[in-house]
Scaffold this motif. Structure first.
Motif, PDB file in Angstrom:
ATOM      1  N   ARG A 147       0.820  -1.207   0.000  1.00 15.29           N
ATOM      2  CA  ARG A 147       0.000   0.000   0.000  1.00 15.29           C
ATOM      3  C   ARG A 147       0.853   1.255   0.000  1.00 15.29           C
ATOM      4  O   ARG A 147       1.870   1.334   0.694  1.00 15.29           O
ATOM      5  N   PRO A 148       0.431   2.253  -0.745  1.00 13.55           N
ATOM      6  CA  PRO A 148       1.179   3.515  -0.722  1.00 13.55           C
ATOM      7  C   PRO A 148       1.018   4.220   0.627  1.00 13.55           C
ATOM      8  O   PRO A 148       0.025   4.029   1.338  1.00 13.55           O
ATOM      9  N   LEU A 149       1.996   5.044   0.935  1.00 14.87           N
ATOM     10  CA  LEU A 149       1.993   5.773   2.202  1.00 14.87           C
ATOM     11  C   LEU A 149       0.734   6.621   2.358  1.00 14.87           C
ATOM     12  O   LEU A 149       0.166   6.713   3.447  1.00 14.87           O
ATOM     13  N   SER A 150       0.300   7.233   1.294  1.00 16.15           N
ATOM     14  CA  SER A 150      -0.873   8.108   1.398  1.00 16.15           C
ATOM     15  C   SER A 150      -2.109   7.324   1.848  1.00 16.15           C
ATOM     16  O   SER A 150      -2.951   7.853   2.594  1.00 16.15           O
ATOM     17  N   SER A 179       3.007   3.588   9.729  1.00 12.95           N
ATOM     18  CA  SER A 179       3.356   4.063   8.384  1.00 12.95           C
ATOM     19  C   SER A 179       4.827   3.852   8.058  1.00 12.95           C
ATOM     20  O   SER A 179       5.262   4.169   6.953  1.00 12.95           O
ATOM     21  N   TRP A 180       5.612   3.329   8.998  1.00 17.56           N
ATOM     22  CA  TRP A 180       7.065   3.268   8.794  1.00 17.56           C
ATOM     23  C   TRP A 180       7.438   2.492   7.540  1.00 17.56           C
ATOM     24  O   TRP A 180       8.279   2.924   6.751  1.00 17.56           O
ATOM     25  N   ALA A 181       6.859   1.328   7.357  1.00 22.50           N
ATOM     26  CA  ALA A 181       7.229   0.517   6.188  1.00 22.50           C
ATOM     27  C   ALA A 181       6.888   1.248   4.895  1.00 22.50           C
ATOM     28  O   ALA A 181       7.690   1.292   3.953  1.00 22.50           O
ATOM     29  N   ALA A 182       5.701   1.831   4.856  1.00 26.48           N
ATOM     30  CA  ALA A 182       5.289   2.545   3.646  1.00 26.48           C
ATOM     31  C   ALA A 182       6.162   3.778   3.422  1.00 26.48           C
ATOM     32  O   ALA A 182       6.480   4.124   2.272  1.00 26.48           O
TER      33      ALA A 182
END
Lengths: 56, 467
Positions: A40-43, B314-317
């Motif tokens: 999945r993208p960060l956003s 969110s670290w991995a992303a």
């Protein structure tokens, strides 16, 4: 697999706080370009987090 | 009635009456405490319509020391306890800010059936906010263009803007401004308690709402039953001192992310040491100084995006995102989507004027060079995550009004409540919550390895049980 953990001075039996993973498992050695395409993208992750803590 | 009602109060005569039989309080405030709260269908725009949700307006004095000095309206909402036989009382709420609208609180606990069974959940727009009598500022042009890495000569721009905000808020707020304070909102809460005929209230406050709850408990210890202070402030520090804690938390998150990513160099290829990982960020920032890169228009937007490191989830992303930029394979649309998503998670824009009045309750340095020195220090050491802006002068640096009173000493002479914070949270760092809990001698729950702001009852992924 990391989970949200609850710490503090309350006895564990008196409070529970079970959460989602901190970060998805990433296959060791996987190329950055491969994981960038397959995950999945960060956003998306940030959008999910923002929606979770409304009204903040 | 000897009160001089303002035009705003007259605008909603169907929602209030000052004749009633609620719990009385002696003295000149008796009429406020004994007013009848006339619940009715919520006016359009107050709160999302839902079965069982009602609204009302409570009248409070603008100046509690001089009730003849006019009145304010306080808009409240209610969802009644679904199990009246087990009803414990009312649960008053505040979302923080200061200046956040709280009428929607009646919906915050929809997943917490136990709370809804035993409490009338009460939402409130505090004085100055939303559907209550509003405190207004004359608008000042936005500071969105302020760079995350200002030159020395640009630092004065923050002062110029802050001074203009203060001037515009003073002109727009008038006499009311100095009476929009945490202490007066706490007094309003006690009037609401009395008007609802309750001996005590229970309370859930988030973020700045924890300060409000702590002040309320200190001023009205006999009026407070149970309390949850979620994402708590440090009651012993000034607002600016807590901004320093925020910057420390941002920096600590970045450090921990670099350590985490370095330990996974085989996956992300960003380096085997934290310094090497940090170097990759610095390399991207250096390229952005020359022009758009990696989907980012400028270094300020990239610096802001690095603030995502607060969220452990969110670290991995985030690591993948940096790796994709390094590889020249970044999705050009992703950068702007990240910035937009982060802004979505920020605190909602607060009612103009209330934030700029209430935060001035604390002491602020008046020498702009004190701020400039910190801004330069963070610009040169860790400009990621908005650190420089946190250290900048605010309108309170140039406060134009005299505070009618100081923040009272925070004490607890009421039943122990609960403090909840999370490590990684950069809005109310865990260190702040720890002091709140220790100072009030209350239990602290740390939602660890997290980073979010606001937990109790709100988060679907956290299962709360009775405590």
């Amino acid at each position: 697999m990391n989970k949200y953990l609850v710490s503090g001075i309350l006895p564990a039996s008196r409070v529970t706080c079970a959460g989602t993973d901190i970060a998805e498992n990433v296959p060791p050695g996987a190329a950055a370009s491969l994981t960038a395409q397959s995950s999945r993208p960060l956003s998306d992750v940030l959008g999910e987090i923002a929606a979770e803590t409304k009204p903040f | 009635m000897r009160k001089r009602w303002g035009a705003a109060a007259l605008a909603a005569p169907l929602f209030m009456s000052l004749v009633g039989t609620a719990q009385a309080a002696p003295g000149p405030l008796d009429e406020y405490y004994t007013q009848t709260v006339a619940w009715a269908e919520c006016p359009a725009g107050w709160v999302s319509p839902s079965t069982g949700v009602e609204c009302a307006t409570v009248i409070v004095p603008m100046d509690y020391k001089n009730p003849d000095n006019g009145n304010l309206e306080i808009a409240i909402s209610r969802k009644k306890a679904t199990d009246p036989a087990r009803r414990r009382g009312v649960l008053l709420t505040n979302p923080g800010g200061p200046g956040g609208s709280g009428l929607g609180a009646v919906h915050w606990f929809n997943a917490q059936t136990e709370v809804l069974k035993i409490y009338d959940v009460i939402g409130m727009d505090p004085r100055g906010v939303g559907r209550s009598t509003q405190l207004r500022c004359i608008s000042t042009p936005t500071d969105d263009e302020f760079p995350s890495r200002p030159t020395d000569s640009q630092l004065a721009n923050w002062s110029e803007y802050a001074r203009a905000v203060e001037d515009n808020c003073q002109r727009g707020g008038g006499e009311m401004r100095r009476f929009v304070s945490t202490m007066n909102t706490a007094r309003d809460m006690d009037v609401i308690r009395g008007a609802l005929g309750e001996k005590k209230i229970s309370y859930v406050g988030y973020s700045y709402g924890t300060q409000l709850g702590a002040v309320f408990g200190s001023m009205f210890p006999k009026s407070l039953d149970r309390s949850v202070l979620d994402s708590a402030l440090d009651p012993l520090k000034t607002w600016h001192e807590q901004d320093v804690d925020v910057v420390d938390a941002i920096t600590d998150n970045l450090k921990k992310w670099t350590e985490w990513t370095a330990a996974r160099n085989g996956t992300y290829g960003l380096g085997t040491t934290p310094a090497a990982v940090r170097g990759e960020l610095d390399a991207i920032a250096a390229k952005l100084k020359a022009g758009p890169y990696g989907g980012y228009a400028d270094v300020s937007s990239f610096d802001y995006a690095v603030g995502a490191t607060r969220y452990r989830r969110s670290w991995a992303a985030f690591s993948r995102h940096i790796a994709s930029i390094k590889a020249g394979a970044a999705d050009p649309a992703e950068a702007s989507a990240i910035v937009a998503a982060l802004k979505k998670g920020d605190i909602e824009p607060t009612s103009a004027g209330t934030y700029q009045a209430v935060t001035c309750e604390w002491d602020w340095f008046t020498d702009v060079n004190t701020y400039y020195n910190d801004m330069k220090r963070w610009r040169d050491t860790n400009p990621y995550g908005g650190t420089v802006d946190y250290m900048a002068p605010t309108n309170c640096t140039f406060r134009a009004f005299k505070r009618p009173e100081k923040i009272p000493a925070i004490t607890r002479k009421y039943p122990a409540g609960l403090v909840v914070n999370s490590d990684g949270d950069t809005q109310t760092p865990l260190a702040n919550g720890r002091v709140m809990a220790e100072h009030l001698n209350q239990p602290l729950i740390n939602v660890s390895n997290d980073g979010q702001h606001g937990h109790y009852a709100l988060r679907r992924t956290l299962a709360w049980t009775r405590w």
